[in-house]
Design an enzyme around this catalytic site. Structure first.
Site, short mmCIF file in Angstrom:
data_model
loop_
_atom_site.label_atom_id
_atom_site.label_comp_id
_atom_site.label_asym_id
_atom_site.label_seq_id
_atom_site.Cartn_x
_atom_site.Cartn_y
_atom_site.Cartn_z
N ASP A 31 0.83 -1.21 0.00
CA ASP A 31 0.00 0.00 0.00
C ASP A 31 0.86 1.26 0.00
O ASP A 31 2.00 1.25 0.46
CB ASP A 31 -0.91 -0.03 1.24
CG ASP A 31 -2.09 0.93 1.10
OD1 ASP A 31 -2.39 1.34 -0.04
OD2 ASP A 31 -2.70 1.27 2.13
N HIS A 48 2.75 3.67 -8.86
CA HIS A 48 2.55 2.25 -9.19
C HIS A 48 3.75 1.69 -9.95
O HIS A 48 4.14 0.55 -9.77
CB HIS A 48 1.27 2.07 -10.01
CG HIS A 48 0.04 2.43 -9.25
ND1 HIS A 48 -0.20 2.00 -7.96
CD2 HIS A 48 -1.04 3.21 -9.57
CE1 HIS A 48 -1.35 2.48 -7.53
NE2 HIS A 48 -1.88 3.22 -8.49
N LEU A 142 11.10 -20.23 -4.61
CA LEU A 142 10.04 -19.37 -4.06
C LEU A 142 8.78 -19.40 -4.92
O LEU A 142 8.84 -19.28 -6.14
CB LEU A 142 10.56 -17.92 -3.99
CG LEU A 142 9.53 -16.85 -3.63
CD1 LEU A 142 9.20 -16.89 -2.15
CD2 LEU A 142 10.03 -15.46 -4.01
C1 IPE Z 1 -5.46 -2.72 -0.52
O1 IPE Z 1 -5.12 -1.39 -0.64
C2 IPE Z 1 -5.40 -3.40 -1.85
C3 IPE Z 1 -4.07 -3.56 -2.41
C4 IPE Z 1 -2.93 -3.26 -1.84
C5 IPE Z 1 -4.04 -4.12 -3.73
P1 IPE Z 1 -6.21 -0.25 -0.82
O2 IPE Z 1 -5.46 1.03 -0.92
O3 IPE Z 1 -7.11 -0.59 -1.94
O4 IPE Z 1 -7.01 -0.34 0.54
P2 IPE Z 1 -7.93 0.72 1.28
O5 IPE Z 1 -8.90 1.25 0.27
O6 IPE Z 1 -7.02 1.80 1.77
O7 IPE Z 1 -8.56 -0.03 2.39
C1 IPE Z 2 -1.33 0.32 -3.44
O1 IPE Z 2 -1.15 1.69 -3.42
C2 IPE Z 2 -1.56 -0.23 -4.82
C3 IPE Z 2 -2.94 -0.64 -5.09
C4 IPE Z 2 -3.90 -0.64 -4.25
C5 IPE Z 2 -3.23 -1.05 -6.45
P1 IPE Z 2 -2.38 2.69 -3.44
O2 IPE Z 2 -2.70 3.03 -4.85
O3 IPE Z 2 -3.52 2.18 -2.63
O4 IPE Z 2 -1.74 3.96 -2.74
P2 IPE Z 2 -2.45 4.91 -1.70
O5 IPE Z 2 -2.96 4.06 -0.58
O6 IPE Z 2 -3.54 5.62 -2.42
O7 IPE Z 2 -1.35 5.82 -1.26
MG MG Z 3 -4.06 2.37 -0.70
#
Ligand code: IPE
Ligand code: IPE
Ligand code: MG
Length: 254
Positions: A31, A48, A142
């Site tokens: 995240d 990303h 792995l």
């Molecule tokens: C969880 O992250 C999903 C992934 C890392 C793929 P999100 O950014 O989608 O989660 P929320 O919305 O903060 O709970």
């Molecule tokens: C995690 O990073 C990747 C996915 C959920 C695809 P985020 O895109 O959720 O990044 P934040 O949480 O908005 O910073």
């Molecule tokens: Mg996120």
């Protein structure tokens, strides 16, 4: 050059120390890509892209440490609600990633697996993933498991439907439905439960990830955003894990 040598040497020594209690299965909620980018005045998709570089780095490190299973939450069933441009970019990442990552995966004997509804992904993503799974299927190191279009509630619901179907068709009787049998209906049936779950970027929630499977996992929440997550950070998490006392409801008496 000299500096690099010292750093590497130090790391190797640290790694020797944790080898005793290495978790078999580490799951990561990757995240913070978006916030990482925002902080730098960059578009979210740049976050990303950098996150993808971290995936490569951490995979190699996990493989070197002898971790057997690494599950990475890459796209949730809820992530479809993001802006179309961002979703499109994320859907292009598997192709981008595997086109450059494949030689390293082969070199490190890594087997690619996937959980989640891959059938509903755009063709380019689906093909790239299936190709990576096929090309690495004989690798014995792995297991790198991508959770893609994954949602734990949906996974559990599908398992329930499959069990009901098997019950109706006399494949299974009611008294045979145990926790173990139920686990075999989940997309994770080939893998042990995660020993350690790491979530980066400060949020302390599960976001519909592996709800059944993490019943006894150790949780580590780090403030570091996924694109900034380094081998050192991972190592620190493993050390913290090593110091935990897993009791599984019992007592550990020394
Ligand atoms: C969880 O992250 C999903 C992934 C890392 C793929 P999100 O950014 O989608 O989660 P929320 O919305 O903060 O709970
Ligand atoms: C995690 O990073 C990747 C996915 C959920 C695809 P985020 O895109 O959720 O990044 P934040 O949480 O908005 O910073
Ligand atoms: Mg996120």
């Amino acid at each position: 050059m000299f500096k690099f040598f010292i750093k590497k040497n130090k790391k190797e020594k640290l790694e020797d120390k944790i080898i005793k209690k290495i978790p078999k299965h580490v799951a990561i909620i990757m995240d913070g890509n978006g916030r990482w980018a925002k902080k730098r005045n960059l578009p979210r998709i740049k976050g990303h892209y950098e996150g993808m570089q971290t995936v490569k780095k951490i995979t190699k490190y996990a493989s070197n440490l002898g971790i057997e299973y690494l599950t990475l939450y890459a796209f949730s069933t809820e992530n479809w609600s993001r802006p179309k441009q961002e979703v499109n970019y994320l859907m292009g990442l598997p192709e981008k990633m595997f086109s450059s990552f494949m030689p390293e995966l082969m070199e490190n004997n890594v087997q690619v697996r996937v959980i989640g509804n891959v059938a509903d992904l755009p063709d380019s993503a689906k093909n790239a993933i299936n190709k990576a799974i096929e090309e690495t299927k004989s690798n014995t190191g792995l297991k790198l498991i991508f959770a893609l279009n994954y949602g734990s509630k949906l996974e559990i619901l599908n398992a329930v439907k499959d069990i009901v179907n098997d019950y109706k068709n006399d494949v299974i009787s009611l008294d045979k439905i145990s926790e173990e049998i139920f686990s075999n209906y989940l997309s994770t049936k080939d893998f042990p439960n995660p020993d350690l779950l790491i979530r980066t970027s400060g949020e302390q929630r599960i976001s519909n990830f592996l709800l059944w499977q993490i019943a006894y996992s150790e949780f580590i929440f780090t403030k570091v955003a996924w694109p900034d997550f380094t081998e050192e950070e991972f190592y620190k998490s493993l050390q913290e894990y090593q110091a935990r006392d897993r009791r599984f409801g019992g007592l550990n008496e020394d």
